[in-house]
Design a protein around this motif. Structure first.
Motif, mmCIF file in Angstrom:
data_model
loop_
_atom_site.group_PDB
_atom_site.id
_atom_site.type_symbol
_atom_site.label_atom_id
_atom_site.label_comp_id
_atom_site.label_asym_id
_atom_site.label_seq_id
_atom_site.Cartn_x
_atom_site.Cartn_y
_atom_site.Cartn_z
ATOM 1 N N ILE A 459 7.270 -1.497 4.190
ATOM 2 C CA ILE A 459 6.356 -2.014 5.205
ATOM 3 C C ILE A 459 5.984 -0.886 6.150
ATOM 4 O O ILE A 459 6.808 -0.009 6.448
ATOM 5 N N ALA A 460 4.732 -0.908 6.612
ATOM 6 C CA ALA A 460 4.278 0.080 7.587
ATOM 7 C C ALA A 460 3.179 -0.543 8.433
ATOM 8 O O ALA A 460 2.428 -1.402 7.968
ATOM 9 N N MET A 461 3.101 -0.101 9.687
ATOM 10 C CA MET A 461 1.986 -0.481 10.560
ATOM 11 C C MET A 461 1.031 0.703 10.637
ATOM 12 O O MET A 461 1.465 1.846 10.810
ATOM 13 N N ILE A 462 -0.262 0.424 10.483
ATOM 14 C CA ILE A 462 -1.238 1.508 10.522
ATOM 15 C C ILE A 462 -2.379 1.152 11.470
ATOM 16 O O ILE A 462 -2.627 -0.015 11.791
ATOM 17 N N ASN A 463 -3.069 2.196 11.904
ATOM 18 C CA ASN A 463 -4.264 2.043 12.726
ATOM 19 C C ASN A 463 -5.479 1.839 11.841
ATOM 20 O O ASN A 463 -5.411 1.959 10.613
ATOM 21 N N GLU A 464 -6.612 1.567 12.456
ATOM 22 C CA GLU A 464 -7.819 1.258 11.689
ATOM 23 C C GLU A 464 -8.328 2.452 10.890
ATOM 24 O O GLU A 464 -9.086 2.270 9.928
ATOM 25 N N ASP A 465 -7.910 3.667 11.261
ATOM 26 C CA ASP A 465 -8.334 4.846 10.500
ATOM 27 C C ASP A 465 -7.351 5.225 9.404
ATOM 28 O O ASP A 465 -7.525 6.234 8.723
ATOM 29 N N GLY A 466 -6.282 4.424 9.238
ATOM 30 C CA GLY A 466 -5.320 4.678 8.175
ATOM 31 C C GLY A 466 -4.097 5.450 8.602
ATOM 32 O O GLY A 466 -3.142 5.564 7.816
#
Length: 584
Positions: A459-466
């Motif tokens: 699992i990972a959390m990412i921003n809208e730019d990846g």
């Protein structure tokens, strides 16, 4: 003399034989004397009576009826433990006189069974319900009370709910559930009788519910509706109603449906009375047919559909071909279709006509190859204040249209991988979720690295730019069974930043802490990955969450969960529940 000698020899042989038998008997007694070990002393036994009280918050004193407590009084304190759903609880008092043991509900407890551990032996007792900010909301899908006055919830659906959608029209709210189910609360039908008095068949796959109590709304009279799995509803801008999509070939028993069609807000299919080819002029009743007004679709199921900034319908799935109905060539019994190769993603107008400028190689005048492995999910991010932003697609693929992409990509306005989006995973991504308020994405799957950083639980959390959002760190998960596969099958962020997690695990250790806490397949985390205080009191969950919806239970903050699960907080449920997120 010989006779005497023979008699003496016979007597000697008999004595030796008897002595040998005695020796063997003694040897056997010695050999088998340890075959049956002394019975192990049974120290205690729960009486079977319910704890007093039967539920409580952290810090509550609870009495359990237990026989044999006099055997514990003389043991060292470290020889006796009391566990509440696997978490040690302080023993306040052991009272042999009234056969009770009093414990204090620990701070990190969750609902589950009581257990006494005496040295190396365990004695299992009754269930105890831990109260907290999360509770199963019995006002949603409540049918009646049983003879003891206990609340009886509806059976829910008989199969998976894939998605939940909320509709707001003025002050009226409705929710739609959709998926692979054909029954809801074991009801014989789902719609009001038609004008002719005919009750539609049991086939469902999509229902409109009252968000206050979960009751079916009968103003959504779709007849037999779709003939297979529904994956989503997409509100349209050029027509009233929705595009409904998934894996189905009929809607209300009408042909010409290509895994998607247009419906009105009342559930009826947007249809046209169309002249068709009739090879037999002696049967004029076959000159016309009622067919879908939406003429497009695809040859296989559609996973997700979105409107882009040009209000085109962008479809994502594992299909290969776009299908367009040609009614001028069709007959009453057969819809003729034009087939265009269009793998995985395609753009259409809101009538279903294919846009061949999308996912198309203009230099060579041909459609490209699409994904080299399965696509599993997709989301659409915002574009400033507009909801019609770019689309992010995930799966097991490592190339799209021969362009290297590592299991995740953002599509540009022409249906090609956007080179500005740099995210990558070393294994398949099964799910992706997006919160348009926090503007964060969560990806989950069987990968062990994301953007080059170790992710042992996938699992990972990412921003809208990846790029990775390192403010979120998942802690350690543990499970006692031998089942492999994903640790986490669902993760969705709430508007306040908290994160709902579902999966296959028994315990969780928050980042920066030393001890595991019992969490059985469900937990709510803070935005940094630590367990949210007060929101992890529920017991075991069994199954998979597919979608969530923030809502209300009266004035209280609440959450709707849908998916394929049959147990929540140790109670039997049917794939849809509402839980409170603040004290009752």
């Amino acid at each position: 003399m010989n006779q005497l000698s023979n008699s003496m020899r016979l007597s000697t042989a008999l004595v030796l034989l008897l002595l040998a038998g005695a020796y063997c008997s003694k040897k056997n007694r010695e050999s088998f004397s340890g075959a049956y070990k002394p019975a192990v002393k049974s120290y205690v036994k729960f009486s079977g009576a319910a704890p007093m009280p039967g539920s409580g918050f952290s810090g509550t004193l609870v009495k359990f009826k237990v026989a044999g407590l006099d055997s514990l009084v003389h043991l060292a304190p470290g020889d006796v433990q009391f566990l509440l759903n696997g978490i040690e609880a302080k023993i306040e008092q052991i009272s042999p006189s009234d056969s009770t043991i009093t414990i204090v509900v620990p701070d990190n407890a969750s609902s589950g069974a009581a257990t006494i551990v005496v040295k190396d032996r365990m004695y299992f007792g009754p269930q105890f319900k831990v109260k907290g900010d999360v509770w199963l909301d019995s006002t949603f899908n409540r049918l009646a009370n049983d003879q003891q006055g206990n609340i009886v919830l509806g059976a829910g659906t008989n199969n998976t709910i894939t998605r939940i959608y909320q509709e707001d029209i003025g002050t009226v709210q409705s929710i739609y559930i959709m998926g692979n189910f054909t029954q809801y609360n074991n009801l014989p039908s789902y719609d009001a009788p038609s004008a002719t008095g005919v009750i539609p068949s049991r086939r469902s796959y999509v229902l409109k519910l009252n968000p206050a109590d979960g009751a079916i709304k009968t103003d959504f009279a779709k007849g037999a509706g779709p003939s297979g799995i529904v994956m989503g509803l997409l509100p349209l801008t050029q027509y009233p109603g929705y595009l409904i999509y998934g894996d189905f070939a009929l809607y209300n028993n009408r042909d010409g449906v290509n895994n998607m069609t247009r419906i009105y807000t009342n559930g009826m299919m947007d249809s046209v009375v169309q002249n068709v080819y009739n090879p037999n002029p002696l049967e004029p009743q076959y000159n016309v047919d009622t067919l879908p007004a939406f003429i497009g679709g695809f040859n296989d199921g559609v996973l997700k559909a979105f409107l882009d900034k040009n209000r085109r319908i962008i479809s994502v799935g594992n299909f290969l071909n776009h299908r367009k109905n040609l009614y001028n060539l069709s007959t009453y019994t057969n819809v003729v279709r034009q087939i265009t190769y269009m793998p995985n993603v395609g753009a259409m107008d809101q009538n279903g006509n294919l846009d061949t400028t999308y996912n198309y190689d203009r230099t060579r005048g041909q459609v490209l190859k699409g994904a080299n492995e399965k696509i599993t999910d997709a989301v659409q991010i915002r574009d400033g204040n507009s909801p019609y932003g770019k689309i992010i697609v995930v799966g097991g693929f490592t190339a799209f249209n021969n362009i290297p992409v590592q299991r995740i990509m953002m599509l540009d306005d022409n249906g090609q991988p956007d080179p500005s989006f740099k995210a990558r995973a070393n294994g398949a991504i099964n799910r992706i979720t997006y919160n348009p308020v926090t503007r964060k994405l969560l990806v989950m799957g069987i990968f062990t690295e994301f953007n080059g950083v170790a992710t042992p639980t996938g699992i990972a959390m990412i921003n809208e730019d990846g790029t990775t959002d390192f403010s979120f760190t998942i802690g350690e998960l543990a499970r006692t069974n031998s089942f492999g596969g994903n640790w986490i099958s669902y993760a969705g962020q709430l508007n306040d930043g908290k994160i709902v997690i579902g999966g296959s695990f028994d315990k969780y250790k928050s980042p920066g802490t030393e001890n595991f806490v019992t969490r059985q397949n469900f937990m709510i985390l803070n935005a940094d990955g630590t367990l949210a205080a007060g929101l992890n009191n529920t017991g075991a969950m069994s199954g998979t969450i597919f979608d969530i919806l923030e809502t209300k239970s009266g004035a209280k903050r609440a959450l709707l969960l849908v998916g394929n699960f049959n147990l929540f907080d140790n109670e039997t449920v049917g794939n849809i529940i509402r839980i409170g997120l603040e004290p009752k």
